[in-house]
Scaffold this motif. Structure first.
Motif, PDB file in Angstrom:
ATOM      1  N   GLU A  20       0.556  -1.042   0.125  1.00 20.18           N
ATOM      2  CA  GLU A  20      -0.022   0.041   0.130  1.00 20.18           C
ATOM      3  C   GLU A  20       0.823   1.464   0.413  1.00 20.18           C
ATOM      4  O   GLU A  20       0.504   2.258  -0.566  1.00 20.18           O
ATOM      5  CB  GLU A  20      -0.323   0.206   1.393  1.00 20.18           C
ATOM      6  CG  GLU A  20      -0.270   0.195   2.567  1.00 20.18           C
ATOM      7  CD  GLU A  20       0.200  -1.501   3.301  1.00 20.18           C
ATOM      8  OE1 GLU A  20       0.524  -1.152   3.876  1.00 20.18           O
ATOM      9  OE2 GLU A  20       0.136  -1.826   2.188  1.00 20.18           O
ATOM     10  N   ASP A  21       1.824   0.785   0.251  1.00 21.00           N
ATOM     11  CA  ASP A  21       2.685   2.633   0.713  1.00 21.00           C
ATOM     12  C   ASP A  21       3.517   2.253  -0.940  1.00 21.00           C
ATOM     13  O   ASP A  21       4.520   3.662  -1.198  1.00 21.00           O
ATOM     14  CB  ASP A  21       4.254   2.012   1.027  1.00 21.00           C
ATOM     15  CG  ASP A  21       3.476   1.814   2.382  1.00 21.00           C
ATOM     16  OD1 ASP A  21       2.969   3.158   3.242  1.00 21.00           O
ATOM     17  OD2 ASP A  21       4.118   0.997   3.596  1.00 21.00           O
ATOM     18  N   ALA A  22       3.651   1.562  -1.711  1.00 22.43           N
ATOM     19  CA  ALA A  22       4.102   2.138  -3.418  1.00 22.43           C
ATOM     20  C   ALA A  22       3.577   3.706  -3.688  1.00 22.43           C
ATOM     21  O   ALA A  22       4.072   4.030  -4.991  1.00 22.43           O
ATOM     22  CB  ALA A  22       3.706   0.826  -4.055  1.00 22.43           C
ATOM     23  N   GLU A  23       2.711   3.422  -3.682  1.00 16.09           N
ATOM     24  CA  GLU A  23       1.304   4.298  -4.406  1.00 16.09           C
ATOM     25  C   GLU A  23       1.896   5.866  -3.806  1.00 16.09           C
ATOM     26  O   GLU A  23       1.880   6.743  -4.903  1.00 16.09           O
ATOM     27  CB  GLU A  23      -0.324   4.774  -5.010  1.00 16.09           C
ATOM     28  CG  GLU A  23      -0.445   5.368  -5.396  1.00 16.09           C
ATOM     29  CD  GLU A  23      -1.917   4.799  -5.358  1.00 16.09           C
ATOM     30  OE1 GLU A  23      -2.952   5.870  -6.253  1.00 16.09           O
ATOM     31  OE2 GLU A  23      -2.702   4.252  -5.254  1.00 16.09           O
ATOM     32  N   ALA A  24       1.552   5.950  -2.547  1.00 13.73           N
ATOM     33  CA  ALA A  24       2.207   6.863  -1.992  1.00 13.73           C
ATOM     34  C   ALA A  24       4.139   7.426  -1.822  1.00 13.73           C
ATOM     35  O   ALA A  24       3.802   8.465  -1.935  1.00 13.73           O
ATOM     36  CB  ALA A  24       2.365   7.055  -0.392  1.00 13.73           C
ATOM     37  N   LEU A  26       4.978   6.709  -4.993  1.00 14.80           N
ATOM     38  CA  LEU A  26       5.221   7.094  -6.310  1.00 14.80           C
ATOM     39  C   LEU A  26       4.884   8.819  -6.238  1.00 14.80           C
ATOM     40  O   LEU A  26       5.890   9.905  -7.168  1.00 14.80           O
ATOM     41  CB  LEU A  26       4.165   5.759  -7.542  1.00 14.80           C
ATOM     42  CG  LEU A  26       4.235   7.233  -8.601  1.00 14.80           C
ATOM     43  CD1 LEU A  26       5.692   6.968  -9.385  1.00 14.80           C
ATOM     44  CD2 LEU A  26       2.984   5.909  -9.934  1.00 14.80           C
ATOM     45  N   GLN A  27       3.558   9.008  -5.590  1.00 13.57           N
ATOM     46  CA  GLN A  27       3.122  10.658  -5.626  1.00 13.57           C
ATOM     47  C   GLN A  27       4.042  11.753  -5.097  1.00 13.57           C
ATOM     48  O   GLN A  27       4.572  12.721  -5.500  1.00 13.57           O
ATOM     49  CB  GLN A  27       1.441  10.147  -4.896  1.00 13.57           C
ATOM     50  CG  GLN A  27       0.461   9.613  -5.527  1.00 13.57           C
ATOM     51  CD  GLN A  27      -0.016   9.780  -5.156  1.00 13.57           C
ATOM     52  OE1 GLN A  27      -0.648  10.366  -3.183  1.00 13.57           O
ATOM     53  NE2 GLN A  27      -1.120   8.884  -5.404  1.00 13.57           N
ATOM     54  N   GLN A  30       7.505  11.669  -7.924  1.00 11.46           N
ATOM     55  CA  GLN A  30       6.318  12.370  -8.933  1.00 11.46           C
ATOM     56  C   GLN A  30       5.865  13.841  -8.387  1.00 11.46           C
ATOM     57  O   GLN A  30       6.595  14.657  -9.594  1.00 11.46           O
ATOM     58  CB  GLN A  30       5.390  12.345  -9.654  1.00 11.46           C
ATOM     59  CG  GLN A  30       5.178  10.833 -10.185  1.00 11.46           C
ATOM     60  CD  GLN A  30       3.673  10.751 -10.421  1.00 11.46           C
ATOM     61  OE1 GLN A  30       2.477  10.259 -10.182  1.00 11.46           O
ATOM     62  NE2 GLN A  30       3.579   9.432 -11.233  1.00 11.46           N
ATOM     63  N   ALA A  48       6.413  -3.551  -4.854  1.00 13.51           N
ATOM     64  CA  ALA A  48       6.124  -3.026  -5.453  1.00 13.51           C
ATOM     65  C   ALA A  48       6.655  -1.724  -4.919  1.00 13.51           C
ATOM     66  O   ALA A  48       6.613  -1.571  -6.041  1.00 13.51           O
ATOM     67  CB  ALA A  48       4.774  -3.345  -5.068  1.00 13.51           C
ATOM     68  N   VAL A  49       7.278  -1.022  -4.041  1.00 22.48           N
ATOM     69  CA  VAL A  49       7.921  -0.098  -3.182  1.00 22.48           C
ATOM     70  C   VAL A  49       8.850  -0.777  -3.753  1.00 22.48           C
ATOM     71  O   VAL A  49       9.350   0.935  -5.108  1.00 22.48           O
ATOM     72  CB  VAL A  49       7.910  -0.663  -1.836  1.00 22.48           C
ATOM     73  CG1 VAL A  49       9.064   0.761  -1.541  1.00 22.48           C
ATOM     74  CG2 VAL A  49       6.633  -0.446  -1.336  1.00 22.48           C
ATOM     75  N   VAL A  52       9.219   0.812  -7.783  1.00 25.66           N
ATOM     76  CA  VAL A  52       8.654   2.163  -7.591  1.00 25.66           C
ATOM     77  C   VAL A  52       9.978   3.238  -7.306  1.00 25.66           C
ATOM     78  O   VAL A  52      10.152   3.401  -8.292  1.00 25.66           O
ATOM     79  CB  VAL A  52       7.751   2.893  -6.729  1.00 25.66           C
ATOM     80  CG1 VAL A  52       7.735   4.484  -6.831  1.00 25.66           C
ATOM     81  CG2 VAL A  52       6.972   2.351  -7.089  1.00 25.66           C
TER      82      VAL A  52
END
Length: 84
Positions: A20-24, A26-27, A30, A48-49, A52
């Motif tokens: 669940e930390d991968a998207e955070a 990535l953001q 970016q 997943a992390v 990224v």
């Protein structure tokens, strides 16, 4: 929170960084192009992390706190400023 940004723009990974930390992450990367990732306090890093981090184009400076990642995967990451 396991992912945070320090005032100087460094993204810090702490404790157990799950999928669940991968998207955070990535953001944050970016929003802060070229930011270093400090993973020295990360005890466990989900792949997943790591993906990224790999997509960012450079390895974090310093050793990863996840011993398995540090031993087997970190040496394979492109270093900052080198072509992969």
């Amino acid at each position: 929170m396991t992912i945070r940004r320090r005032d100087e723009g460094i993204v810090v990974l702490e404790g157990v960084c799950g999928v669940e930390d991968a998207e955070a992450l990535l953001q944050m990367l970016q929003a802060t192009p070229g930011a270093d990732v400090d993973w020295t306090q990360c005890r466990q890093l989900h792949t997943a992390v790591l993906q990224v981090i790999m997509a960012s184009g450079n390895a974090p400076p310093g050793p990863c706190g996840d011993v398995w990642v540090q031993q087997w995967l970190a040496p394979k990451l492109p270093q900052k400023g080198t072509a992969g």
